[in-house]
Design a protein around this motif. Structure first.
Motif, PDB file in Angstrom:
ATOM      1  N   GLY A 129     -49.978  -3.468 104.362  1.00  0.00           N
ATOM      2  CA  GLY A 129     -50.954  -4.232 103.673  1.00  0.00           C
ATOM      3  C   GLY A 129     -50.742  -5.789 103.426  1.00  0.00           C
ATOM      4  N   ALA A 130     -51.723  -6.242 103.938  1.00  0.00           N
ATOM      5  CA  ALA A 130     -51.774  -7.927 103.888  1.00  0.00           C
ATOM      6  C   ALA A 130     -51.104  -8.361 102.575  1.00  0.00           C
ATOM      7  N   LEU A 131     -51.414  -8.123 101.489  1.00  0.00           N
ATOM      8  CA  LEU A 131     -50.816  -8.505 100.209  1.00  0.00           C
ATOM      9  C   LEU A 131     -49.486  -8.496 100.284  1.00  0.00           C
ATOM     10  N   LEU A 132     -48.634  -7.302 100.465  1.00  0.00           N
ATOM     11  CA  LEU A 132     -47.452  -7.122 100.281  1.00  0.00           C
ATOM     12  C   LEU A 132     -46.775  -7.997 101.408  1.00  0.00           C
ATOM     13  N   LEU A 133     -47.226  -7.954 102.717  1.00  0.00           N
ATOM     14  CA  LEU A 133     -46.675  -8.940 103.612  1.00  0.00           C
ATOM     15  C   LEU A 133     -46.558 -10.479 103.200  1.00  0.00           C
ATOM     16  N   ARG A 134     -47.810 -10.754 102.633  1.00  0.00           N
ATOM     17  CA  ARG A 134     -47.897 -12.158 102.282  1.00  0.00           C
ATOM     18  C   ARG A 134     -46.878 -12.524 101.229  1.00  0.00           C
ATOM     19  N   ARG A 135     -46.455 -11.455 100.433  1.00  0.00           N
ATOM     20  CA  ARG A 135     -45.520 -11.887  99.312  1.00  0.00           C
ATOM     21  C   ARG A 135     -44.204 -11.791  99.923  1.00  0.00           C
ATOM     22  N   LEU A 136     -43.960 -11.005 100.760  1.00  0.00           N
ATOM     23  CA  LEU A 136     -42.598 -10.861 101.450  1.00  0.00           C
ATOM     24  C   LEU A 136     -42.287 -12.150 102.402  1.00  0.00           C
ATOM     25  N   LYS A 137     -43.549 -12.815 102.901  1.00  0.00           N
ATOM     26  CA  LYS A 137     -43.434 -13.796 103.721  1.00  0.00           C
ATOM     27  C   LYS A 137     -43.071 -14.999 102.677  1.00  0.00           C
ATOM     28  N   LYS A 138     -43.620 -15.228 101.527  1.00  0.00           N
ATOM     29  CA  LYS A 138     -43.355 -16.220 100.758  1.00  0.00           C
ATOM     30  C   LYS A 138     -42.133 -16.098 100.268  1.00  0.00           C
ATOM     31  N   LEU A 139     -41.471 -14.974  99.925  1.00  0.00           N
ATOM     32  CA  LEU A 139     -40.113 -14.617  99.533  1.00  0.00           C
ATOM     33  C   LEU A 139     -39.063 -15.275 100.426  1.00  0.00           C
ATOM     34  N   THR A 140     -39.555 -14.906 101.631  1.00  0.00           N
ATOM     35  CA  THR A 140     -38.582 -15.206 102.938  1.00  0.00           C
ATOM     36  C   THR A 140     -38.518 -16.686 102.793  1.00  0.00           C
ATOM     37  N   ASP A 141     -39.623 -17.285 102.715  1.00  0.00           N
ATOM     38  CA  ASP A 141     -39.555 -18.850 103.022  1.00  0.00           C
ATOM     39  C   ASP A 141     -38.867 -19.545 101.745  1.00  0.00           C
ATOM     40  N   THR A 142     -39.015 -18.783 100.679  1.00  0.00           N
ATOM     41  CA  THR A 142     -38.180 -19.227  99.290  1.00  0.00           C
ATOM     42  C   THR A 142     -36.832 -19.182  99.608  1.00  0.00           C
ATOM     43  N   LEU A 143     -36.266 -18.032 100.203  1.00  0.00           N
ATOM     44  CA  LEU A 143     -34.882 -17.934 100.311  1.00  0.00           C
ATOM     45  C   LEU A 143     -34.337 -18.888 101.425  1.00  0.00           C
ATOM     46  N   ILE A 144     -35.140 -19.159 102.660  1.00  0.00           N
ATOM     47  CA  ILE A 144     -34.710 -19.986 103.749  1.00  0.00           C
ATOM     48  C   ILE A 144     -34.501 -21.647 103.039  1.00  0.00           C
ATOM     49  N   ALA A 145     -35.582 -21.793 102.243  1.00  0.00           N
ATOM     50  CA  ALA A 145     -35.533 -23.000 101.651  1.00  0.00           C
ATOM     51  C   ALA A 145     -34.073 -23.345 100.746  1.00  0.00           C
ATOM     52  N   LEU A 146     -33.893 -22.151 100.137  1.00  0.00           N
ATOM     53  CA  LEU A 146     -32.465 -22.323  99.033  1.00  0.00           C
ATOM     54  C   LEU A 146     -31.516 -22.302 100.011  1.00  0.00           C
ATOM     55  N   ARG A 147     -31.329 -21.683 101.046  1.00  0.00           N
ATOM     56  CA  ARG A 147     -30.151 -21.781 102.084  1.00  0.00           C
ATOM     57  C   ARG A 147     -30.146 -22.951 102.601  1.00  0.00           C
ATOM     58  N   ALA A 148     -31.381 -23.494 103.016  1.00  0.00           N
ATOM     59  CA  ALA A 148     -31.296 -25.008 103.620  1.00  0.00           C
ATOM     60  C   ALA A 148     -30.840 -26.025 102.778  1.00  0.00           C
ATOM     61  N   ARG A 149     -31.207 -25.868 101.500  1.00  0.00           N
ATOM     62  CA  ARG A 149     -30.706 -26.886 100.386  1.00  0.00           C
ATOM     63  C   ARG A 149     -29.052 -26.644 100.029  1.00  0.00           C
ATOM     64  N   GLY A 150     -28.525 -25.500 100.713  1.00  0.00           N
ATOM     65  CA  GLY A 150     -27.229 -25.181 100.330  1.00  0.00           C
ATOM     66  C   GLY A 150     -26.830 -24.521  99.042  1.00  0.00           C
ATOM     67  N   VAL A 151     -27.881 -24.090  98.441  1.00  0.00           N
ATOM     68  CA  VAL A 151     -27.659 -23.230  97.009  1.00  0.00           C
ATOM     69  C   VAL A 151     -27.055 -21.905  97.176  1.00  0.00           C
ATOM     70  N   LEU A 152     -27.542 -21.176  98.627  1.00  0.00           N
ATOM     71  CA  LEU A 152     -26.800 -20.006  98.729  1.00  0.00           C
ATOM     72  C   LEU A 152     -25.790 -20.018  99.600  1.00  0.00           C
ATOM     73  N   ASN A 153     -25.124 -21.065  99.929  1.00  0.00           N
ATOM     74  CA  ASN A 153     -23.914 -21.269 100.791  1.00  0.00           C
ATOM     75  C   ASN A 153     -22.625 -21.273  99.848  1.00  0.00           C
ATOM     76  N   GLU A 154     -22.928 -21.652  98.542  1.00  0.00           N
ATOM     77  CA  GLU A 154     -21.898 -21.781  97.601  1.00  0.00           C
ATOM     78  C   GLU A 154     -21.336 -20.426  97.079  1.00  0.00           C
ATOM     79  N   ILE A 155     -22.068 -19.329  97.224  1.00  0.00           N
ATOM     80  CA  ILE A 155     -21.781 -18.112  96.796  1.00  0.00           C
ATOM     81  C   ILE A 155     -20.648 -17.251  97.584  1.00  0.00           C
ATOM     82  N   GLU A 156     -19.773 -16.643  97.103  1.00  0.00           N
ATOM     83  CA  GLU A 156     -18.911 -15.613  97.794  1.00  0.00           C
ATOM     84  C   GLU A 156     -19.589 -14.441  98.112  1.00  0.00           C
ATOM     85  N   GLU A 157     -19.214 -13.958  99.125  1.00  0.00           N
ATOM     86  CA  GLU A 157     -19.653 -12.504  99.714  1.00  0.00           C
ATOM     87  C   GLU A 157     -18.936 -11.690  98.997  1.00  0.00           C
TER      88      GLU A 157
END
Length: 157
Positions: A129-157
């Motif tokens: 459904g369009a609603l779910l896929l739009r929300r997942l796309k926004k989540l993806t965009d937000t996570l990509i932006a966090l990674r680009a800012r280096g926020v997610l690079n500082e954590i240990e796996e």
């Protein structure tokens, strides 16, 4: 409707999102008035952050409001994303590779259990459904932006 301020509730909001006009297909006609990030009501020390949907019956704040620790919300988002991806490929199960969840040493196989072919088609249609896929796309965009800012690079796996 002029609702009472939800900041007096046992869940102590820190960030309050007015949500009534944004609740997917129920926007403008929902009992979910706010989404809050704040301190969990069940934690007497008030050190655990949680997310809570704040629902109002029209007369009072509802006990059916939901409160989850933030990591559970993210685990639910991971499960949703994996289900969407794998069901779109026609998978009969949803697989979570080892390490997707905390302390998960082995892969997990979760059967997609529906009552029949029509039920399965309905489930897959909702997942696309369009609603779910739009929300997942926004989540993806937000996570990509966090990674680009280096926020997610500082954590240990």
């Amino acid at each position: 409707m002029n609702l009472p301020n939800p900041r007096y509730l046992k869940h102590r909001p820190v960030v309050l999102l007015p949500y009534a006009e944004h609740d997917g297909d129920d926007a403008g006609n929902t009992d979910c008035k706010w989404i809050s990030i704040g301190f969990a009501q069940w934690d007497d020390q008030q050190t655990t952050l949680s997310v809570k949907t704040l629902r109002h019956t029209g007369e009072r704040w509802s006990r059916q409001s939901e409160e989850l620790p933030l990591h559970r919300c993210l685990d639910a988002a991971l499960l949703i994303a994996a289900t969407v991806a794998q069901a779109a490929e026609g998978a009969r199960d949803v697989s979570l590779d080892a390490g997707v969840l905390e302390n998960q040493q082995q892969p997990i196989e979760l059967p997609i259990e529906t009552q029949g072919r029509l039920d399965r088609n309905e489930f897959e249609t909702k997942l696309r459904g369009a609603l779910l896929l739009r929300r997942l796309k926004k989540l993806t965009d937000t996570l990509i932006a966090l990674r680009a800012r280096g926020v997610l690079n500082e954590i240990e796996e």
